[in-house]
Design a protein around this motif. Sequence first.
Motif, PDB file in Angstrom:
ATOM      1  N   TYR A 104     -73.374 -13.888  11.836  1.00 51.51           N
ATOM      2  CA  TYR A 104     -73.800 -13.061  12.954  1.00 51.51           C
ATOM      3  C   TYR A 104     -75.318 -13.005  13.064  1.00 51.51           C
ATOM      4  O   TYR A 104     -76.023 -12.818  12.075  1.00 51.51           O
ATOM      5  CB  TYR A 104     -73.190 -11.660  12.825  1.00 51.51           C
ATOM      6  CG  TYR A 104     -71.714 -11.703  13.091  1.00 51.51           C
ATOM      7  CD1 TYR A 104     -70.819 -12.115  12.106  1.00 51.51           C
ATOM      8  CD2 TYR A 104     -71.205 -11.400  14.354  1.00 51.51           C
ATOM      9  CE1 TYR A 104     -69.460 -12.208  12.368  1.00 51.51           C
ATOM     10  CE2 TYR A 104     -69.856 -11.476  14.612  1.00 51.51           C
ATOM     11  CZ  TYR A 104     -68.988 -11.886  13.620  1.00 51.51           C
ATOM     12  OH  TYR A 104     -67.646 -11.981  13.896  1.00 51.51           O
ATOM     13  N   THR A 105     -75.771 -13.139  14.293  1.00 49.95           N
ATOM     14  CA  THR A 105     -77.202 -13.223  14.555  1.00 49.95           C
ATOM     15  C   THR A 105     -77.837 -11.863  14.803  1.00 49.95           C
ATOM     16  O   THR A 105     -78.934 -11.584  14.329  1.00 49.95           O
ATOM     17  CB  THR A 105     -77.454 -14.108  15.793  1.00 49.95           C
ATOM     18  OG1 THR A 105     -76.824 -15.365  15.612  1.00 49.95           O
ATOM     19  CG2 THR A 105     -78.937 -14.294  16.049  1.00 49.95           C
ATOM     20  N   TYR A 106     -77.136 -11.056  15.569  1.00 49.94           N
ATOM     21  CA  TYR A 106     -77.702  -9.769  15.974  1.00 49.94           C
ATOM     22  C   TYR A 106     -76.858  -8.627  15.410  1.00 49.94           C
ATOM     23  O   TYR A 106     -75.625  -8.706  15.404  1.00 49.94           O
ATOM     24  CB  TYR A 106     -77.738  -9.663  17.502  1.00 49.94           C
ATOM     25  CG  TYR A 106     -78.496 -10.783  18.179  1.00 49.94           C
ATOM     26  CD1 TYR A 106     -77.908 -11.502  19.215  1.00 49.94           C
ATOM     27  CD2 TYR A 106     -79.785 -11.114  17.789  1.00 49.94           C
ATOM     28  CE1 TYR A 106     -78.589 -12.533  19.843  1.00 49.94           C
ATOM     29  CE2 TYR A 106     -80.472 -12.145  18.411  1.00 49.94           C
ATOM     30  CZ  TYR A 106     -79.871 -12.851  19.434  1.00 49.94           C
ATOM     31  OH  TYR A 106     -80.542 -13.866  20.058  1.00 49.94           O
ATOM     32  N   TRP A 107     -77.549  -7.557  15.020  1.00 48.63           N
ATOM     33  CA  TRP A 107     -76.892  -6.399  14.417  1.00 48.63           C
ATOM     34  C   TRP A 107     -77.445  -5.117  15.006  1.00 48.63           C
ATOM     35  O   TRP A 107     -78.631  -5.031  15.330  1.00 48.63           O
ATOM     36  CB  TRP A 107     -77.140  -6.379  12.905  1.00 48.63           C
ATOM     37  CG  TRP A 107     -76.406  -7.446  12.168  1.00 48.63           C
ATOM     38  CD1 TRP A 107     -76.815  -8.731  11.956  1.00 48.63           C
ATOM     39  CD2 TRP A 107     -75.123  -7.337  11.564  1.00 48.63           C
ATOM     40  NE1 TRP A 107     -75.860  -9.432  11.241  1.00 48.63           N
ATOM     41  CE2 TRP A 107     -74.811  -8.583  10.989  1.00 48.63           C
ATOM     42  CE3 TRP A 107     -74.197  -6.297  11.442  1.00 48.63           C
ATOM     43  CZ2 TRP A 107     -73.614  -8.823  10.305  1.00 48.63           C
ATOM     44  CZ3 TRP A 107     -73.017  -6.538  10.767  1.00 48.63           C
ATOM     45  CH2 TRP A 107     -72.730  -7.784  10.209  1.00 48.63           C
ATOM     46  N   GLY A 108     -76.569  -4.124  15.105  1.00 46.99           N
ATOM     47  CA  GLY A 108     -77.014  -2.795  15.462  1.00 46.99           C
ATOM     48  C   GLY A 108     -77.438  -2.022  14.224  1.00 46.99           C
ATOM     49  O   GLY A 108     -77.361  -2.531  13.103  1.00 46.99           O
ATOM     50  N   GLN A 109     -77.851  -0.780  14.440  1.00 48.19           N
ATOM     51  CA  GLN A 109     -78.345   0.068  13.353  1.00 48.19           C
ATOM     52  C   GLN A 109     -77.220   0.827  12.659  1.00 48.19           C
ATOM     53  O   GLN A 109     -77.426   1.365  11.560  1.00 48.19           O
ATOM     54  CB  GLN A 109     -79.376   1.055  13.886  1.00 48.19           C
ATOM     55  CG  GLN A 109     -80.658   0.380  14.368  1.00 48.19           C
ATOM     56  CD  GLN A 109     -81.344  -0.375  13.252  1.00 48.19           C
ATOM     57  OE1 GLN A 109     -81.639   0.169  12.203  1.00 48.19           O
ATOM     58  NE2 GLN A 109     -81.612  -1.661  13.484  1.00 48.19           N
ATOM     59  N   GLY A 110     -76.064   0.887  13.287  1.00 48.58           N
ATOM     60  CA  GLY A 110     -74.925   1.531  12.660  1.00 48.58           C
ATOM     61  C   GLY A 110     -74.695   2.957  13.121  1.00 48.58           C
ATOM     62  O   GLY A 110     -75.610   3.640  13.571  1.00 48.58           O
ATOM     63  N   THR A 111     -73.449   3.385  13.005  1.00 44.03           N
ATOM     64  CA  THR A 111     -73.074   4.761  13.305  1.00 44.03           C
ATOM     65  C   THR A 111     -72.121   5.235  12.222  1.00 44.03           C
ATOM     66  O   THR A 111     -71.232   4.507  11.789  1.00 44.03           O
ATOM     67  CB  THR A 111     -72.430   4.875  14.704  1.00 44.03           C
ATOM     68  OG1 THR A 111     -72.193   6.248  15.018  1.00 44.03           O
ATOM     69  CG2 THR A 111     -71.123   4.092  14.817  1.00 44.03           C
ATOM     70  N   GLN A 112     -72.315   6.462  11.772  1.00 40.00           N
ATOM     71  CA  GLN A 112     -71.556   6.992  10.633  1.00 40.00           C
ATOM     72  C   GLN A 112     -70.202   7.526  11.089  1.00 40.00           C
ATOM     73  O   GLN A 112     -70.108   8.270  12.071  1.00 40.00           O
ATOM     74  CB  GLN A 112     -72.339   8.121   9.961  1.00 40.00           C
ATOM     75  CG  GLN A 112     -71.612   8.789   8.806  1.00 40.00           C
ATOM     76  CD  GLN A 112     -71.542   7.903   7.577  1.00 40.00           C
ATOM     77  OE1 GLN A 112     -72.565   7.422   7.098  1.00 40.00           O
ATOM     78  NE2 GLN A 112     -70.337   7.690   7.057  1.00 40.00           N
TER      79      GLN A 112
END
Length: 124
Positions: free
Chosen positions: A111-119
Motif C-alpha cells: 500500500y502506497t498511501y495511509w491515513g492517520q487512523g481512528t481508534q
Amino acid sequence: QVQLEESGGGLVQPGGSLRLSCAASGFTFSNYYMAWFRQAPGKDREFVAAISKRGSLTYYSDSVKGRFTIARDNSETTVYLQMNNLMPNDVAVYYCAASSLSDGLRDSNKYTYWGQGTQVAVSS
C-alpha cells in the motif's frame, strides 16, 4: 497532496456497531484498491478488508468475515467499513490504505498511501 482521513471510531459495547469512513483526496481514487488495516496495542498491523477499484470484489480476514463489510463510493472518493457485532478483540486503531496493485492486498507493504487512523474501543 494525498490525504486519507478516517472518521467514525469510538467506544461501543460488545455486540455494538460502528461505521468507519475514509475520505480520500489528492489521487485518482477509482484507480486504487482500498483497504482497512488495524493495529492493536503491542501487536503488528493486520489486514482487515479490501475492495477492488469498482467495488465489485471484496476480501476479508477470517476474524471479521460475516461481521464487517467494506464498501466504496467512487463519486465521493470515500471507503467505508461497517462493523457489526464488535468484540473486545476488535479493539485497535483502524487505518485505511490505498494500493495501485491488484495482488498482495493482504500485505501492508503493497500500500502506497495511509491515513492517520481512528481508534475503536469495545468495552462494557
